[in-house]
Design an enzyme around this catalytic site. Structure first.
Site, mmCIF file in Angstrom:
data_model
loop_
_atom_site.group_PDB
_atom_site.id
_atom_site.type_symbol
_atom_site.label_atom_id
_atom_site.label_comp_id
_atom_site.label_asym_id
_atom_site.label_seq_id
_atom_site.Cartn_x
_atom_site.Cartn_y
_atom_site.Cartn_z
ATOM 1 N N ARG A 1 21.494 40.822 48.160
ATOM 2 C CA ARG A 1 21.792 39.621 47.899
ATOM 3 C C ARG A 1 21.038 39.938 46.270
ATOM 4 O O ARG A 1 22.032 39.819 44.980
ATOM 5 C CB ARG A 1 20.307 38.940 47.914
ATOM 6 N N ARG B 1 3.809 40.690 35.652
ATOM 7 C CA ARG B 1 2.592 41.294 34.952
ATOM 8 C C ARG B 1 1.790 40.895 34.723
ATOM 9 O O ARG B 1 1.138 41.467 34.625
ATOM 10 C CB ARG B 1 3.751 41.996 34.066
ATOM 11 N N TYR C 1 10.341 25.027 33.066
ATOM 12 C CA TYR C 1 10.316 23.788 33.773
ATOM 13 C C TYR C 1 12.527 22.888 33.542
ATOM 14 O O TYR C 1 12.918 24.352 33.181
ATOM 15 C CB TYR C 1 10.139 22.852 33.351
ATOM 16 N N ARG D 1 15.074 17.643 47.998
ATOM 17 C CA ARG D 1 15.898 16.770 47.053
ATOM 18 C C ARG D 1 15.822 16.985 45.982
ATOM 19 O O ARG D 1 14.783 16.172 44.561
ATOM 20 C CB ARG D 1 15.454 15.348 46.755
ATOM 21 N N LYS E 1 6.436 23.124 38.093
ATOM 22 C CA LYS E 1 5.289 22.007 37.506
ATOM 23 C C LYS E 1 4.332 22.863 37.075
ATOM 24 O O LYS E 1 3.920 22.442 36.115
ATOM 25 C CB LYS E 1 5.189 20.912 39.079
ATOM 26 N N GLU F 1 6.497 16.598 45.232
ATOM 27 C CA GLU F 1 7.168 17.301 44.559
ATOM 28 C C GLU F 1 8.531 17.002 45.513
ATOM 29 O O GLU F 1 9.227 17.957 45.882
ATOM 30 C CB GLU F 1 7.167 18.129 43.747
ATOM 31 N N ASP F 2 9.977 16.427 45.019
ATOM 32 C CA ASP F 2 11.076 16.603 44.993
ATOM 33 C C ASP F 2 11.079 16.274 46.805
ATOM 34 O O ASP F 2 11.969 17.149 47.119
ATOM 35 C CB ASP F 2 11.663 16.883 44.491
ATOM 36 N N ASP G 1 4.373 13.057 42.761
ATOM 37 C CA ASP G 1 5.006 12.926 41.063
ATOM 38 C C ASP G 1 6.675 11.719 41.660
ATOM 39 O O ASP G 1 6.025 11.392 40.175
ATOM 40 C CB ASP G 1 4.963 14.277 41.318
ATOM 41 N N ASP G 2 6.613 12.495 41.652
ATOM 42 C CA ASP G 2 8.547 11.634 41.415
ATOM 43 C C ASP G 2 8.310 10.180 41.414
ATOM 44 O O ASP G 2 8.870 8.897 41.231
ATOM 45 C CB ASP G 2 9.536 12.158 42.803
ATOM 46 N N ALA H 1 17.912 3.761 43.103
ATOM 47 C CA ALA H 1 16.741 2.985 44.097
ATOM 48 C C ALA H 1 16.386 3.868 44.605
ATOM 49 O O ALA H 1 16.299 3.708 45.375
ATOM 50 C CB ALA H 1 17.503 1.312 44.448
ATOM 51 N N ALA I 1 12.432 7.765 42.533
ATOM 52 C CA ALA I 1 11.272 7.552 41.213
ATOM 53 C C ALA I 1 12.115 5.861 40.930
ATOM 54 O O ALA I 1 10.794 4.934 40.128
ATOM 55 C CB ALA I 1 12.603 7.744 40.745
ATOM 56 N N ASN J 1 17.525 14.032 36.273
ATOM 57 C CA ASN J 1 17.831 15.318 36.006
ATOM 58 C C ASN J 1 18.255 15.772 36.659
ATOM 59 O O ASN J 1 18.574 15.976 37.304
ATOM 60 C CB ASN J 1 16.130 16.109 35.688
ATOM 61 N N ASN K 1 9.806 12.295 30.478
ATOM 62 C CA ASN K 1 10.198 12.990 32.006
ATOM 63 C C ASN K 1 8.425 12.789 31.957
ATOM 64 O O ASN K 1 6.831 12.721 31.273
ATOM 65 C CB ASN K 1 9.998 14.377 31.416
HETATM 66 N N1 LIG Z 1 12.383 11.529 34.215
HETATM 67 C C1 LIG Z 1 11.641 11.772 35.023
HETATM 68 O O1 LIG Z 1 10.503 11.744 34.817
HETATM 69 C C2 LIG Z 1 11.719 11.870 36.891
HETATM 70 C C3 LIG Z 1 11.391 11.374 37.600
HETATM 71 C C4 LIG Z 1 11.568 11.685 39.092
HETATM 72 C C5 LIG Z 1 13.165 11.653 39.338
HETATM 73 N N2 LIG Z 1 13.449 11.928 38.063
HETATM 74 C C6 LIG Z 1 15.510 11.399 37.962
HETATM 75 O O2 LIG Z 1 15.647 10.820 38.981
HETATM 76 C C7 LIG Z 1 17.022 11.005 39.761
HETATM 77 C C8 LIG Z 1 16.837 10.299 41.386
HETATM 78 O O3 LIG Z 1 15.516 10.830 42.088
HETATM 79 P P1 LIG Z 1 15.361 9.911 43.101
HETATM 80 O O4 LIG Z 1 13.702 10.950 44.057
HETATM 81 O O5 LIG Z 1 15.030 8.665 43.090
HETATM 82 O O6 LIG Z 1 16.281 10.211 43.775
HETATM 83 P P2 LIG Z 1 16.993 9.409 45.269
HETATM 84 O O7 LIG Z 1 17.987 10.055 45.380
HETATM 85 O O8 LIG Z 1 15.413 9.084 46.064
HETATM 86 O O9 LIG Z 1 17.659 8.373 44.509
HETATM 87 C C9 LIG Z 1 19.014 8.534 44.066
HETATM 88 C C10 LIG Z 1 19.151 6.621 43.988
HETATM 89 O O10 LIG Z 1 20.257 6.630 43.002
HETATM 90 C C11 LIG Z 1 21.141 5.741 43.348
HETATM 91 N N3 LIG Z 1 22.827 5.738 43.678
HETATM 92 C C12 LIG Z 1 23.078 6.896 43.357
HETATM 93 N N4 LIG Z 1 24.565 6.503 42.757
HETATM 94 C C13 LIG Z 1 24.614 5.483 42.626
HETATM 95 C C14 LIG Z 1 25.434 4.888 40.776
HETATM 96 N N5 LIG Z 1 26.116 5.700 41.108
HETATM 97 N N6 LIG Z 1 24.944 3.833 40.428
HETATM 98 C C15 LIG Z 1 23.464 3.463 40.510
HETATM 99 N N7 LIG Z 1 22.900 3.829 41.614
HETATM 100 C C16 LIG Z 1 23.418 5.194 42.240
HETATM 101 C C17 LIG Z 1 20.814 6.012 45.189
HETATM 102 O O11 LIG Z 1 21.636 4.726 45.939
HETATM 103 C C18 LIG Z 1 20.424 6.113 45.217
HETATM 104 O O12 LIG Z 1 19.205 4.930 45.411
HETATM 105 C C19 LIG Z 1 17.058 12.774 39.607
HETATM 106 O O13 LIG Z 1 17.231 13.158 39.225
HETATM 107 C C20 LIG Z 1 15.870 13.095 40.003
HETATM 108 O O14 LIG Z 1 15.602 14.519 39.011
HETATM 109 C C21 LIG Z 1 13.617 11.734 37.125
HETATM 110 O O1 LIG Z 2 10.791 17.316 37.404
HETATM 111 C C1 LIG Z 2 11.165 17.017 36.322
HETATM 112 O O2 LIG Z 2 11.904 17.773 35.443
HETATM 113 C C2 LIG Z 2 11.592 15.348 36.153
HETATM 114 C C3 LIG Z 2 11.633 15.289 37.947
HETATM 115 O O3 LIG Z 2 10.069 15.622 38.719
HETATM 116 C C4 LIG Z 2 12.726 15.273 38.781
HETATM 117 O O4 LIG Z 2 12.189 15.359 39.833
HETATM 118 O O5 LIG Z 2 13.730 15.381 38.035
HETATM 119 MG MG LIG Z 3 10.037 16.200 40.534
#
Ligand SMILES: NC(=O)c1ccc[n+]([C@@H]2O[C@H](COP(=O)([O-])OP(=O)(O)OC[C@H]3O[C@@H](n4cnc5c(N)ncnc54)[C@H](O)[C@@H]3O)[C@@H](O)[C@H]2O)c1
Ligand SMILES: O=C(O)C[C@H](O)C(=O)O
Ligand SMILES: [Mg+2]
Length: 622
Positions: free
Chosen positions: A87, A121, A142, A195, A213, A284-285, A307-308, A344, A347, A463, A508
């Site tokens: 590794r 450190r 981040y 995720r 975070k 988170e995630d 958070d999401d 949907a 987030a 993201n 964000n």
């Molecule tokens: N900016 C921020 O602060 C912030 C916060 C949270 C999440 N996010 C980002 O949002 C994204 C989604 O997060 P999540 O937790 O909701 O994920 P998730 O996997 O729960 O949801 C993804 C959604 O996108 C849909 N999708 C997939 N392909 C698609 C398409 N071609 N057209 C339309 N919709 C489509 C899926 O059906 C699903 O509903 C991630 O990239 C995450 O990094 C950003």
């Molecule tokens: O982590 C980030 O930058 C925002 C959000 O929590 C995400 O999952 O994308």
């Molecule tokens: Mg997140």
């Protein structure tokens, strides 16, 4: 000892001293001379892992982990030394490969390594550097670089940070939690790695996200770094590549599901809240399948939030209200906005629910207002437009499913594509939380030219960078300068070539989660209410001046994150006091808190934020 003195010229007195040590059995290298006798160590827990002489990293056996109080302090996969070296070598060889994520900076991963070594450190110096240069290094520790770090975590793993609770630890967590050396923990960020940003299931390597975070919790919210704990709940992974990778650090089994999964998370929650009853846990995630369920399961009994779902919702609300102001309209016009949401998941649905509630409040805060507000949203997921005609519809998306007859009148149907929806709806806002890079294609952006808004808004919130639904260059070049643009990962502003700048906002959740955590901590509330979250979002929305908003600047620059966090935390405390949830913190009891004015609350927050300064150290025997 002959072997030793042959190779190294040692003085005879030193040899005598070494002999005594060997007999006492304290020095590891001499076990070969003494045979296979174990080495006795007088250290435990992290002190062993931080001692380069005794440390074996991921190669500690399960017996050693149990006997030395190391259980939970290392990723669960026990690695034979040869794989450990493999590794390391794989990572060493990768040095030539440049970081691919973040088009502006090919050296991102190299910078992360240097910062990470400093973190190991000297924490004070690390946070001094981070706070003083937050604009430059937040994108390293981040989003977006942290995503790349998680993708390469097996090679990047050096000194463990945080705790790992795995499916194999069932029944053990209550005692394991005492392996963590800190008597007090204020903030836990926990993930199950299912995720990670828009990068999918990264299993145990998702720990990087919890670490990133918490770096912001320290840098932005002034949480004491000795009191933060990143946690990975390793219930396996469904990432087939990781399941086959001999260098993977986590459990190589498919993810637990159903009651088995819940049993692990329940046990973790019980363990950490037993040891640290005042801790706040940020989820988170987690894949959306579990994000909502766990939130409902715990939010009324524990100090926790997702958070999401909730942090993102607040940031999006602040941005959406900013977009209304940027059109030169009062915020109260928000319920008239037509909003198309792509995505949907945890987030997207979080944003939809919060936006609907905000509209309903503005429309009179009653059932009818709540019902009518939902007609402002069109939701498109992987299968297209969500309507009541959708089979096996996700219950969380159901409230936003459009009526089929009504859609027919609009020229839409179940599963209509995003471009069709944008063409027919002519929305004020196009918001992406889909994790699909480039989803806002040229065609989609062209369709948005017919928006009925005087200033259409595009939120490409996914993201990391390569998952953004579009770049600001694409948006400004197709739609011209009269738009509002925000992205989840940082992009540079766009030079529009006519002396004007197209402003790229970073939308964000980092603008809210540190303040939600800090405000909850200092209020002493036992739960995090909807009102506290709403207060946080409203404070962020009000943070920007009218002049800034008119210029298209709807989120502050990250260089102001400590100040914003302080304000957000104060708003959360004020709301907790008003809802009679605040029980106080340390010397500030609930009665004292109630007496504070708005300004005094801000001052109280400021006084309780940790600053990276060296204290004078003195030695005192126990
Ligand atoms: N900016 C921020 O602060 C912030 C916060 C949270 C999440 N996010 C980002 O949002 C994204 C989604 O997060 P999540 O937790 O909701 O994920 P998730 O996997 O729960 O949801 C993804 C959604 O996108 C849909 N999708 C997939 N392909 C698609 C398409 N071609 N057209 C339309 N919709 C489509 C899926 O059906 C699903 O509903 C991630 O990239 C995450 O990094 C950003
Ligand atoms: O982590 C980030 O930058 C925002 C959000 O929590 C995400 O999952 O994308
Ligand atoms: Mg997140």
């Amino acid at each position: 000892m002959a072997i030793l003195s042959k190779h190294v010229r040692l003085s005879s007195s030193l040899i005598q001293r070494l002999k005594r040590h060997v007999t006492a059995g304290v020095h590891r290298s001499f076990t070969t001379i003494e045979g296979h006798r174990p080495t006795i160590v007088h250290k435990r827990s992290l002190d062993i892992l931080h001692d380069p002489w005794f440390n074996k990293g991921t190669a500690f056996s399960m017996t050693e982990r149990d006997r030395l109080d190391l259980r939970g302090l290392l990723p669960p996969n026990v690695m034979p030394p040869n794989l450990q070296i493999e590794r390391f070598m794989a990572d060493l060889k990768r040095l030539e490969v440049q970081a691919r994520d973040g088009p502006s900076d090919p050296n991102a991963l190299a910078k992360w390594r240097i910062l990470n070594r400093l973190h190991d450190r000297n924490e004070t110096m690390y946070y001094k550097v981070l706070i003083a240069n937050i604009e430059e290094y937040a994108p390293i520790v981040y989003t977006p670089t942290v995503g790349l770090v998680c993708q390469n975590y097996s090679g990047l793993f050096r000194r463990p940070r945080g705790m790992y609770f795995s499916a194999e630890d069932r029944g053990e967590m209550m005692s394991m939690v005492y392996n963590w050396p800190a008597e007090q923990v204020d903030m836990i960020v926990v993930t199950d790695g299912s995720r990670v940003l828009g990068l999918g299931d990264l299993g145990v390597h998702g720990i990087g996200i919890a670490i990133g975070k918490l770096d912001l919790y320290v840098a932005a919210a002034g949480i004491n770094p000795q009191r933060v704990l990143p946690v990975m709940i390793d219930v396996g992974t469904n990432n087939e590549k990781l399941l086959k990778d001999p260098l993977y650090l986590g459990l190589q089994q498919h993810r637990l599901d159903g009651d088995d999964y819940l049993a692990v998370v329940d046990e973790f929650m019980e363990a950490v809240f037993t040891r640290w009853p005042h801790v706040i846990v940020q989820f988170e995630d987690f894949q959306s399948k579990w994000a909502f369920k766990l939130l409902q399961r715990y939010r009324h009994t524990y100090r926790m939030f997702n958070d999401d779902v909730q942090g993102t919702a607040g940031v999006a609300i602040a941005g959406l209200l900013g977009a209304v102001r940027a059109q030169g309209r009062p915020m109260i016009d928000f319920p008239k906005q037509k909003i198309v949401v792509a995505g949907a998941g945890s987030a997207g649905i979080g944003v939809l629910n919060a936006a609907r509630k905000t509209m309903a409040r503005m429309l009179g805060n009653n059932e009818i207002a709540f019902e009518s507000a939902k007609s402002q949203f069109w939701v498109v997921d992987a299968k297209g437009l969500i309507t009541e005609g959708r089979e096996n519809i996700d219950p969380d998306a159901l409230p936003f499913a459009r009526n089929l007859k009504e859609m027919d009148r609009q020229g839409l149907r179940e599963g209509s594509s995003l471009v069709e929806v944008v063409k027919q709806v002519k929305p004020d806002v196009l918001l992406g939380l889909s994790a699909v890079g480039g989803l806002f294609s040229k065609e989609v952006l062209e369709a948005l030219k017919d928006s009925t808004s005087t200033r259409p808004a595009i939120f490409a919130m996914s993201n990391p960078t390569k998952n953004a639904e579009c770049t600001p260059e694409e948006a400004f070049s197709i739609l011209g300068e009269n738009i509002i643009f925000a992205s989840g990962s940082p992009f540079s502003d766009v030079d529009l070539g006519n002396g004007h700048i197209g402003h790229c906002n970073q939308g964000n959740n980092m603008y809210l989660f540190p303040g939600i955590g800090l405000g909850t901590l200092l209020s002493g509330s036992r739960v995090i209410s909807d009102g506290m979250l709403q207060a946080a979002a409203e404070r962020l929305a009000a943070y920007m001046s009218d002049e800034e908003v008119i210029q298209g600047i709807i989120f502050p620059s990250i260089s102001r994150i400590r100040d914003i966090t302080q304000e957000v935390a104060a708003a959360v405390i004020k709301e907790a006091v008003e809802e009679d949830l605040a029980e106080g913190h340390n010397d500030m009891d609930a009665r004292d808190l109630r007496k504070l004015t708005k300004d005094e609350i801000v001052e109280y927050v400021k006084q309780n934020m940790w600053n990276p300064e060296y204290p004078t150290l003195v030695y005192k025997q126990d």
